[in-house]
Design an enzyme around this catalytic site. Structure first.
Site, PDB file in Angstrom:
ATOM      1  N   GLY A  30       0.779  -1.229   0.000  1.00  0.00           N
ATOM      2  CA  GLY A  30       0.000   0.000   0.000  1.00  0.00           C
ATOM      3  C   GLY A  30       0.800   1.262   0.000  1.00  0.00           C
ATOM      4  N   PHE A 169      -3.629   8.515  -0.056  1.00  0.00           N
ATOM      5  CA  PHE A 169      -3.360   7.453   0.915  1.00  0.00           C
ATOM      6  C   PHE A 169      -2.008   6.814   0.629  1.00  0.00           C
ATOM      7  CE2 PHE A 169      -3.616   2.691   1.166  1.00  0.00           C
ATOM      8  CZ  PHE A 169      -3.304   2.592   2.517  1.00  0.00           C
ATOM      9  N   SER A 170      -1.233   6.594   1.686  1.00  0.00           N
ATOM     10  CA  SER A 170      -0.007   5.807   1.640  1.00  0.00           C
ATOM     11  C   SER A 170       0.986   6.419   0.647  1.00  0.00           C
ATOM     12  CB  SER A 170      -0.355   4.359   1.313  1.00  0.00           C
ATOM     13  OG  SER A 170       0.715   3.508   1.607  1.00  0.00           O
ATOM     14  N   GLY A 171       1.326   5.723  -0.461  1.00  0.00           N
ATOM     15  CA  GLY A 171       2.192   6.336  -1.451  1.00  0.00           C
ATOM     16  C   GLY A 171       1.596   7.634  -1.957  1.00  0.00           C
TER      17      GLY A 171
END
Length: 631
Positions: A30, A169-171
């Site tokens: 993720g 989100f995330s990356g």
């Protein structure tokens, strides 16, 4: 600049890189430079699925980052509507991010949405390249491609240039601050979900260290990185909403703290929250300017792992439209992150589309009367109204927040014995659904309490991070495995001995003559390895109290066995998520709390574990000593 027609080969093609990839794949996907295989056939079917619900846009600019663009246009969007850009995490697609709730929110509040998508030809697991210098600089790479998506939407639709926002989100969460830093003239605000600060990493190898254990810089150093992204820029900086699970072991939640420090410094405000509340059971903090505007906010999602918080049972207010749907990296923890982020952006006001309401509410302190003399517990009341709707009223005593109320009649029980006798200023601040605020500050009262009113006062202290720590029972003071990554360590070490953790609190604010009637400790779970409670039978985690600190200098190895002023004053029950409260301190424990300086608590198990096992707890703002006293 990386030319996309001859894009560099997928990451981790070396043997060392493949070992990194294998390591990460055993934990979670993720976010990182490489998060796990995503077969090309799956990517193709995702594109088909995207086109069923979204419209792909091509030819939206030179697109140096070689990204894909999808848009959602709700029915009946008004003129000069807002735009939100949404960025997915690794192994995800634009369609996957629809399930967070942004498309649903756009249909309710009437704003446009752009979903950027990373093709696997750029990154083998479809991660935005948030750690590549050429992709996070103004005027180049993926950052420019995302900016060109905004330009394309503004050319095609009536979009308010002052209300363009971004969430990821995330990356994608790491890419959000890159966009805010490089294009502060484009984006008014952003939401970081399980990401971190801008330029936490500028290489693939550094990206792993950034994710866990995290990178520690001073607020000024972080702020300089943002200021250097667009040198010479003197305009307004974007506001930032930061969301992170406290049990996220893919991207350590220390990233949220570093991001908060970065953006508060960029805004020229301090790192002490000006407002704290609990929303759906989770701590929410706001960092405000002198006018009371929240420029940075944080949500600590206690016990949640790596994901975006959703609540499929929640309907956007006044509608039957629900927030989000379950899926990979979408955590149903009973809070709709998209709704609160849209609210922070100012999109949830009446009239749809974040109607541009700039009219503040009206507010007035109605009791006690100006000039009144008060004692004991006093009910503070205020009236407030707004065309859009009042969301809350905050009450202040001498400029310090005393509490808030989110429903009329707006009132707060205030213990006047918590301040010294004399004249004190009372004020109330009201907020409407569009984020506007107004303050009434023309009331003062005279507090007159005789000594020892008997009215209990409850105060809480957070631990002094610089003095917190743990000691392993090694002669050389060496650290337990993973200890630096997971928090303060408790339990048996690999050497067959067990650790003690230390939490330090500045309790000098307690009145010298106060009688402490109750005290207890709240600690937050960070991680675990094995079960330190399991054996030997009857093992218990207990607290020792030191009036002052166990060592005048830094905590050192010998402190694990140093004498306490009160031993085993309370126990903490077994817990594996969230937070836990200790039992109430014994009488000896209450007496040992220092009213004129520091109080240090030492946590440790009563018996050595039969096998290696650790409990890791959080410190700093996540450790709280609550004291109840009578003046």
């Amino acid at each position: 600049m990386f030319g996309r027609s001859t894009r560099r080969p997928p990451l981790f093609t070396s043997a060392r890189g493949m070992r990194f990839a294998a390591l990460l794949l055993t934990t979670a996907a993720g976010c990182g430079p490489l998060e796990g295989g995503a077969p090309e056939e799956q990517a193709t079917s995702d594109v088909v699925r995207v086109e069923n619900g979204l419209t792909q846009v091509t030819g939206f600019g030179t697109n140096p980052g070689n990204l894909l663009m999808y848009r959602h246009v709700p029915a009946s969007v008004p003129a000069s509507a807002p735009l939100v850009v949404v960025l997915h995490g690794c192994t995800q697609t634009a369609a996957a991010m629809e399930n967070t709730g942004w498309t649903a929110a756009a249909n309710v509040y009437k704003f446009y949405v752009v979903y950027a998508q990373q093709p696997s030809s750029n990154n083998s697991t479809s991660c935005f390249n948030w750690f590549e210098p050429g992709d996070i600089a103004r005027g180049s790479g993926e950052a420019l491609s995302i900016k060109q998506m905004v330009d394309a939407m503004r050319s095609a639709y009536s979009i308010d240039p002052a209300r363009v926002f971004i969430a990821g989100f995330s990356g994608g969460g790491y890419m959000v601050p890159a966009m805010l830093a490089t294009y502060p003239d484009v984006f008014s605000a952003g939401a970081i979900n399980a990401g971190g600060p801008y330029k936490c990493a500028t290489s693939m190898t550094a990206a792993f260290s950034c994710m866990s254990p995290g990178v520690d810089k001073t607020p000024a150093a972080w702020g300089d990185l943002v200021r250097g992204a667009y040198s010479g820029y003197t305009g307004a900086r974007p506001r930032v909403s930061i969301w992170h699970g406290t049990s996220d072991f893919t991207v350590k939640n220390s990233n949220a703290t570093e991001a908060m420090e970065q953006w508060t410094n960029v805004h020229g405000i301090d790192q002490t929250p000006d407002f704290t509340e609990t929303v759906a059971g989770f701590p929410h903090k706001e960092y405000r300017d002198s006018a009371g505007t929240a420029l940075v906010e944080t949500y600590d999602l206690t016990g949640m792992g790596h994901g975006v918080a959703i609540d499929p049972q929640y309907s956007f207010p006044g509608t039957s439209t629900v927030c989000g749907a379950t899926g990979s990296f979408l955590s149903d923890v009973n809070i709709c992150a998209v709704y609160y982020q849209a609210k922070f952006f100012g999109l949830t006001g009446g009239g749809g589309g974040g109607s541009g309401d700039t009219t503040p509410p009206t507010v007035n302190v109605t009791a006690p009367a100006n000039g009144a003399t008060v004692s004991g517990t006093v009910t503070l009341t205020a009236s407030a109204s707004d065309a859009v709707g009042v969301t809350r009223v905050e009450f202040y005593v001498d400029g310090s927040l005393a509490g808030s109320d989110s429903a009329a009649p707006y009132e707060l029980a205030w213990n006047s014995a918590s301040v010294a006798n004399g004249t004190h200023a009372l004020s109330a601040r009201a907020y409407d659904a569009a984020g506007n605020s107004a303050t009434d500050a023309d009331t003062s009262v005279t507090v007159s309490n005789s000594g020892g009113t008997g009215t209990p006062v409850t105060v809480s202290f957070t631990s002094v991070t610089a003095e917190d720590g743990y000691i392993k029972a090694n002669a050389d003071g060496s650290l337990p495995a993973m200890g630096t990554l997971m928090g303060l360590a408790l339990g048996r070490g690999t050497d067959g001995k067990y650790n003690r953790s230390f939490l330090s609190f500045d309790t000098s604010g307690l009145p010298d003559g106060a009688t402490i009637t109750r005290a207890y400790l709240t600690v937050g779970y960070s991680s675990g390895s094995g079960d330190p409670w399991a054996s030997p039978a009857g093992n218990t985690l207990v607290i020792d109290v030191k009036t002052g600190t166990f060592n005048a200098a830094a905590t050192e190895t010998a402190d694990w066995g140093a004498a306490a002023d009160a031993s085993a004053v309370a126990s903490i029950p077994k817990f594996t998520l969230g937070t836990a409260n200790s039992a109430d301190f014994s009488g000896a424990g209450r007496v040992a709390i220092n009213k004129t300086g520091k109080t240090q608590l030492r946590l440790g198990f009563t018996q050595n574990q039969a096998a290696t096992a650790y409990l890791f707890i959080q410190d700093g703002a996540n450790a709280k000593l609550t004291v109840v006293y009578t003046p």
